[in-house]
Scaffold this motif. Structure first.
Motif, PDB file in Angstrom:
ATOM      1  N   ILE A 158      -5.651   5.529   1.727  1.00  0.00           N
ATOM      2  CA  ILE A 158      -5.406   5.626   0.281  1.00  0.00           C
ATOM      3  C   ILE A 158      -3.946   5.990   0.003  1.00  0.00           C
ATOM      4  O   ILE A 158      -3.241   5.236  -0.684  1.00  0.00           O
ATOM      5  CB  ILE A 158      -6.384   6.612  -0.379  1.00  0.00           C
ATOM      6  CG1 ILE A 158      -7.835   6.177  -0.139  1.00  0.00           C
ATOM      7  CG2 ILE A 158      -6.110   6.705  -1.875  1.00  0.00           C
ATOM      8  CD1 ILE A 158      -8.877   7.157  -0.665  1.00  0.00           C
ATOM      9  N   PRO A 159      -3.435   7.115   0.527  1.00  0.00           N
ATOM     10  CA  PRO A 159      -2.008   7.388   0.276  1.00  0.00           C
ATOM     11  C   PRO A 159      -1.090   6.387   0.969  1.00  0.00           C
ATOM     12  O   PRO A 159       0.019   6.126   0.477  1.00  0.00           O
ATOM     13  CB  PRO A 159      -1.811   8.805   0.835  1.00  0.00           C
ATOM     14  CG  PRO A 159      -2.927   9.009   1.798  1.00  0.00           C
ATOM     15  CD  PRO A 159      -4.082   8.230   1.233  1.00  0.00           C
ATOM     16  N   GLU A 160      -1.536   5.802   2.068  1.00  0.00           N
ATOM     17  CA  GLU A 160      -0.686   4.819   2.747  1.00  0.00           C
ATOM     18  C   GLU A 160      -0.520   3.554   1.915  1.00  0.00           C
ATOM     19  O   GLU A 160       0.578   2.988   1.857  1.00  0.00           O
ATOM     20  CB  GLU A 160      -1.286   4.467   4.122  1.00  0.00           C
ATOM     21  CG  GLU A 160      -0.568   3.354   4.874  1.00  0.00           C
ATOM     22  CD  GLU A 160       0.878   3.635   5.242  1.00  0.00           C
ATOM     23  OE1 GLU A 160       1.550   2.726   5.775  1.00  0.00           O
ATOM     24  OE2 GLU A 160       1.364   4.766   4.981  1.00  0.00           O
ATOM     25  N   LEU A 161      -1.572   3.108   1.244  1.00  0.00           N
ATOM     26  CA  LEU A 161      -1.424   1.942   0.367  1.00  0.00           C
ATOM     27  C   LEU A 161      -0.462   2.263  -0.775  1.00  0.00           C
ATOM     28  O   LEU A 161       0.375   1.415  -1.142  1.00  0.00           O
ATOM     29  CB  LEU A 161      -2.782   1.512  -0.190  1.00  0.00           C
ATOM     30  CG  LEU A 161      -2.734   0.314  -1.150  1.00  0.00           C
ATOM     31  CD1 LEU A 161      -2.145  -0.914  -0.469  1.00  0.00           C
ATOM     32  CD2 LEU A 161      -4.129  -0.014  -1.696  1.00  0.00           C
ATOM     33  N   ILE A 162      -0.564   3.463  -1.307  1.00  0.00           N
ATOM     34  CA  ILE A 162       0.377   3.856  -2.370  1.00  0.00           C
ATOM     35  C   ILE A 162       1.807   3.838  -1.839  1.00  0.00           C
ATOM     36  O   ILE A 162       2.726   3.358  -2.513  1.00  0.00           O
ATOM     37  CB  ILE A 162      -0.001   5.244  -2.912  1.00  0.00           C
ATOM     38  CG1 ILE A 162      -1.346   5.173  -3.644  1.00  0.00           C
ATOM     39  CG2 ILE A 162       1.083   5.789  -3.836  1.00  0.00           C
ATOM     40  CD1 ILE A 162      -1.900   6.504  -4.059  1.00  0.00           C
ATOM     41  N   ARG A 163       2.018   4.332  -0.628  1.00  0.00           N
ATOM     42  CA  ARG A 163       3.356   4.309  -0.022  1.00  0.00           C
ATOM     43  C   ARG A 163       3.867   2.882   0.125  1.00  0.00           C
ATOM     44  O   ARG A 163       5.020   2.574  -0.217  1.00  0.00           O
ATOM     45  CB  ARG A 163       3.328   4.989   1.347  1.00  0.00           C
ATOM     46  CG  ARG A 163       4.703   5.121   2.010  1.00  0.00           C
ATOM     47  CD  ARG A 163       4.587   5.628   3.433  1.00  0.00           C
ATOM     48  NE  ARG A 163       4.087   4.601   4.328  1.00  0.00           N
ATOM     49  CZ  ARG A 163       4.844   3.656   4.899  1.00  0.00           C
ATOM     50  NH1 ARG A 163       6.142   3.599   4.636  1.00  0.00           N
ATOM     51  NH2 ARG A 163       4.302   2.762   5.694  1.00  0.00           N
ATOM     52  N   LEU A 164       3.016   1.990   0.616  1.00  0.00           N
ATOM     53  CA  LEU A 164       3.423   0.605   0.825  1.00  0.00           C
ATOM     54  C   LEU A 164       3.724  -0.087  -0.500  1.00  0.00           C
ATOM     55  O   LEU A 164       4.664  -0.884  -0.596  1.00  0.00           O
ATOM     56  CB  LEU A 164       2.328  -0.148   1.588  1.00  0.00           C
ATOM     57  CG  LEU A 164       2.105   0.298   3.037  1.00  0.00           C
ATOM     58  CD1 LEU A 164       0.852  -0.357   3.611  1.00  0.00           C
ATOM     59  CD2 LEU A 164       3.319  -0.021   3.900  1.00  0.00           C
ATOM     60  N   LEU A 165       2.930   0.223  -1.526  1.00  0.00           N
ATOM     61  CA  LEU A 165       3.184  -0.372  -2.841  1.00  0.00           C
ATOM     62  C   LEU A 165       4.479   0.188  -3.443  1.00  0.00           C
ATOM     63  O   LEU A 165       5.243  -0.544  -4.081  1.00  0.00           O
ATOM     64  CB  LEU A 165       2.006  -0.108  -3.772  1.00  0.00           C
ATOM     65  CG  LEU A 165       0.704  -0.850  -3.420  1.00  0.00           C
ATOM     66  CD1 LEU A 165      -0.435  -0.386  -4.328  1.00  0.00           C
ATOM     67  CD2 LEU A 165       0.874  -2.356  -3.515  1.00  0.00           C
ATOM     68  N   ASN A 166       4.723   1.498  -3.236  1.00  0.00           N
ATOM     69  CA  ASN A 166       5.980   2.094  -3.701  1.00  0.00           C
ATOM     70  C   ASN A 166       7.179   1.378  -3.085  1.00  0.00           C
ATOM     71  O   ASN A 166       8.177   1.104  -3.768  1.00  0.00           O
ATOM     72  CB  ASN A 166       6.044   3.576  -3.333  1.00  0.00           C
ATOM     73  CG  ASN A 166       5.170   4.459  -4.207  1.00  0.00           C
ATOM     74  OD1 ASN A 166       4.956   5.614  -3.867  1.00  0.00           O
ATOM     75  ND2 ASN A 166       4.671   3.953  -5.317  1.00  0.00           N
TER      76      ASN A 166
END
Length: 254
Positions: free
Chosen positions: A52-60
């Motif tokens: 979950i936080p990794e997808l947010i990081r990748l989208l950022n």
């Protein structure tokens, strides 16, 4: 050392998986806002919850602002809780996560800040309750809370199990969003995983016991007399080998 190795393994696997999903999504030529219409990620227990936080990081990294990335992630992920035993409700020391994954920890902090603000509106003044529902609380990263708070659906693997999640394990979250919690029986559909994914085996079954199993899977029991049949075993082994060769070619081409 064992905990560090395990959390590194979990993060490496979810990061690699998400990066591959995004690479496949790029081929569609669609904007990132449409990611949830093309990709669904089912979190089986909390072991892949760092996704979950990794997808947010990748989208950022791709220029998506935090609030939008959080909304996309919530619509991509769903969470299955298989058991309420401790190993399926992981907790990691905050200091370890901060040391090993500083950017992920920063993202978790922001997610937790927004979550606690939302919880305060539902349970005003109830800090102890909010602390137990938080992602970051009491020096721990609560992975089950992360999964429940930031996924669109939560399910147990039976109605009885789902009732335990509703009434005990995640009762405070259930009171907030009762429609989020489902009970879905474990199992697979033979039409998808046999008829579509394994056409060679499906054809062998047709030749061996007829086609009635395709509409009524109970007829798969008709295979029992062939369990020790040498000719059937040879054909079964042939199908398995052909599938392995086909998979190897797919991996080579990819």
């Amino acid at each position: 050392a064992g905990k560090q190795m395990r959390i590194k393994q979990q993060y490496m696997l979810v990061s690699a998986s998400l990066q591959d999903m995004l690479r496949q999504f790029d081929k569609l030529g669609k904007p990132l806002e449409e990611l949830p219409s093309a990709i669904a990620v089912q979190l089986n227990d909390t072991h892949p919850a760092m996704a979950i936080p990794e997808l947010i990081r990748l989208l950022n990294k791709r220029g998506v602002r935090f609030a939008k990335a959080l909304d996309i992630a919530r619509r991509v992920f769903a969470y299955t809780n298989h058991t309420v035993m401790a190993e399926a409700l992981e907790k990691w020391p905050e200091d370890m996560v901060r040391m090993l994954m500083p950017r992920i920890y920063m993202i978790l902090q922001e997610m937790n800040k927004r979550l606690c603000a939302r919880l305060w509106n539902v349970y005003p003044g109830q800090w102890e309750r909010i602390g137990h529902m938080a992602v970051l609380g009491y020096g721990q990263v609560h992975m089950a809370n992360l999964c429940v708070a930031f996924s669109h659906t939560v399910n147990g693997v039976s109605q009885i199990h789902a009732d335990i999640l509703r009434k005990k394990t995640f009762c405070d979250y259930y009171m907030m969003q009762p429609d989020k919690f489902l009970g879905i029986t474990n199992g697979i559909t033979h039409r998808r995983w046999l008829m579509q994914a394994n056409p060679g085996l499906a054809h062998l079954l047709d030749e061996t016991i007829g086609v009635a199993w395709r509409k009524e899977p109970a007829h798969l029991a008709d295979l029992k007399p062939f369990a020790k049949d040498a000719a059937f075993q040879r054909e079964f082994a042939r199908v398995k080998q052909e599938n392995k060769v086909r998979l190897a070619q797919i991996l080579k081409d990819g």
